[in-house]
Design an enzyme around this catalytic site. Sequence first.
Site, PDB file in Angstrom:
ATOM      1  N   ASP A 293      -8.739   1.829 -25.251  1.00 12.40           N
ATOM      2  CA  ASP A 293      -9.203   1.341 -23.907  1.00 12.40           C
ATOM      3  C   ASP A 293      -9.072   2.636 -23.452  1.00 12.40           C
ATOM      4  O   ASP A 293      -8.209   3.417 -23.409  1.00 12.40           O
ATOM      5  CB  ASP A 293      -8.288  -0.116 -22.840  1.00 12.40           C
ATOM      6  CG  ASP A 293      -8.888  -0.824 -23.903  1.00 12.40           C
ATOM      7  OD1 ASP A 293      -9.719  -1.401 -24.411  1.00 12.40           O
ATOM      8  OD2 ASP A 293      -7.887  -2.046 -23.130  1.00 12.40           O
TER       9      ASP A 293
ATOM     10  N   PRO B 197       0.613  -1.308  -0.384  1.00 11.63           N
ATOM     11  CA  PRO B 197       0.213  -0.255  -0.150  1.00 11.63           C
ATOM     12  C   PRO B 197       0.547   1.126   0.047  1.00 11.63           C
ATOM     13  O   PRO B 197       0.154   2.146  -0.777  1.00 11.63           O
ATOM     14  CB  PRO B 197      -0.924   0.206   1.461  1.00 11.63           C
ATOM     15  CG  PRO B 197      -0.581  -1.510   1.747  1.00 11.63           C
ATOM     16  CD  PRO B 197       0.321  -1.961   1.349  1.00 11.63           C
TER      17      PRO B 197
ATOM     18  N   GLU C  20       0.804  -8.386   8.366  1.00 12.48           N
ATOM     19  CA  GLU C  20       0.873  -7.091   8.796  1.00 12.48           C
ATOM     20  C   GLU C  20       1.873  -6.987   6.780  1.00 12.48           C
ATOM     21  O   GLU C  20       2.216  -5.526   7.779  1.00 12.48           O
ATOM     22  CB  GLU C  20       1.531  -6.836   9.524  1.00 12.48           C
ATOM     23  CG  GLU C  20       0.792  -7.037  10.680  1.00 12.48           C
ATOM     24  CD  GLU C  20      -0.597  -6.999  10.357  1.00 12.48           C
ATOM     25  OE1 GLU C  20      -0.901  -4.873  10.186  1.00 12.48           O
ATOM     26  OE2 GLU C  20      -1.514  -7.859  10.511  1.00 12.48           O
TER      27      GLU C  20
ATOM     28  N   ARG D 147      -0.566  -7.330 -21.606  1.00 12.80           N
ATOM     29  CA  ARG D 147      -2.148  -7.587 -22.821  1.00 12.80           C
ATOM     30  C   ARG D 147      -0.878  -5.878 -23.258  1.00 12.80           C
ATOM     31  O   ARG D 147      -1.668  -5.771 -24.509  1.00 12.80           O
ATOM     32  CB  ARG D 147      -3.491  -6.220 -21.950  1.00 12.80           C
ATOM     33  CG  ARG D 147      -3.544  -5.491 -21.200  1.00 12.80           C
ATOM     34  CD  ARG D 147      -5.247  -5.850 -20.627  1.00 12.80           C
ATOM     35  NE  ARG D 147      -5.598  -5.295 -21.623  1.00 12.80           N
ATOM     36  CZ  ARG D 147      -6.025  -3.699 -22.424  1.00 12.80           C
ATOM     37  NH1 ARG D 147      -4.871  -2.811 -21.969  1.00 12.80           N
ATOM     38  NH2 ARG D 147      -6.413  -3.688 -23.653  1.00 12.80           N
TER      39      ARG D 147
HETATM   40  N1  4HQ Z   1      -1.184  -5.684   1.226  1.00 15.13           N
HETATM   41  N2  4HQ Z   1      -2.110  -2.677  -2.955  1.00 15.13           N
HETATM   42  C1  4HQ Z   1       0.113  -6.650   1.337  1.00 15.13           C
HETATM   43  C2  4HQ Z   1      -2.482  -4.190   0.693  1.00 15.13           C
HETATM   44  C3  4HQ Z   1      -1.707  -4.135  -0.659  1.00 15.13           C
HETATM   45  C4  4HQ Z   1      -2.763  -3.022  -2.041  1.00 15.13           C
HETATM   46  C5  4HQ Z   1      -1.835  -4.976   1.782  1.00 15.13           C
HETATM   47  C6  4HQ Z   1      -0.258  -5.499   0.363  1.00 15.13           C
HETATM   48  C7  4HQ Z   1      -1.015  -6.289   2.736  1.00 15.13           C
HETATM   49  C8  4HQ Z   1       0.170  -8.061   3.644  1.00 15.13           C
HETATM   50  N3  4HQ Z   1      -0.800  -4.811  -2.020  1.00 15.13           N
HETATM   51  N4  4HQ Z   1      -0.161  -6.623   2.396  1.00 15.13           N
HETATM   52  N5  4HQ Z   1      -3.471  -2.122  -2.239  1.00 15.13           N
HETATM   53  O1  4HQ Z   1      -3.558  -4.058   0.275  1.00 15.13           O
HETATM   54  O2  4HQ Z   1      -0.645  -4.124  -3.270  1.00 15.13           O
END
Ligand code: 4HQ
Length: 253
Positions: free
Chosen positions: A168, A88, A115, A153
Amino acid sequence: MQILVLTLFPEMFAAFWSHGMLRKAIEQGSVTAAALNIRGFAADRHQVTDDRPYGGGSGMVMKPEPLAAAIRAAKGRAPDARTVLMSPQGRVFSQALARELSELPGMILICGRYEGVDDRLSRDLIADEVSIGDYVLTGGEVPAMAVIDAVTRLIPGVLGGEDSAERDSFSNGLLEHPHYTRPPVFEGAEVPGVLLTGHHRNIERWRLEASLLRTCINRPDLLRERELSPEEAEILRRWHADLGKLLEKAESC
Ligand code: 4HQ
């Protein structure tokens, strides 16, 4: 393009690469894809990949040693690939980023669970971090699939020489125009007449106007960021004039 995924759930990818365009790309030789189980790189007898967080708190953290060993093994198999952690905190995925990644010789996608991964890993083993959006998932596997889908793609030859990847949504910064197929009347709803005329110039103009209208209503942010073509500006000016006339009438009410 060479794709390697590092995950605790490699079985999740079997169905993913054995269907549709990705399957064709692999059969065609444009893409190679494999998922490696991080657990297989844990040195201890029980192959433990997670541990309790320093400082306390709930949840577990992925241990750095098995991940580092897995990344090094993947780099051995794909020396030119970019290592990308799904996180994230990463660069937010977009069509532009998909295009950037599609120009690479390979990607090693690292999928965390729990986590997340021990932060010391990111030093030299992780070249890039990508997020698929601002929401919390339980693992990086679904994000990795989204990235692989959008990226493969765009690889030359994968779509079979069609122009649909170019047209697209987002590749031109606008949402796509609506699509229709047979029957001509479905539950009372008709296909827009111009599409049945065979007049290609008019059809293209109708599609551009429909794209602009959809974007204007559903994603005005896209329109604000975009540089308009002369044809697009002309359509917006016509809307502006038409709305102006309606307003004049309304003001006299
Ligand atoms: N993760 N975009 C992996 C995500 C996430 C996202 C949360 C990644 C949990 C362990 N990854 N961890 N949004 O939510 O890529």
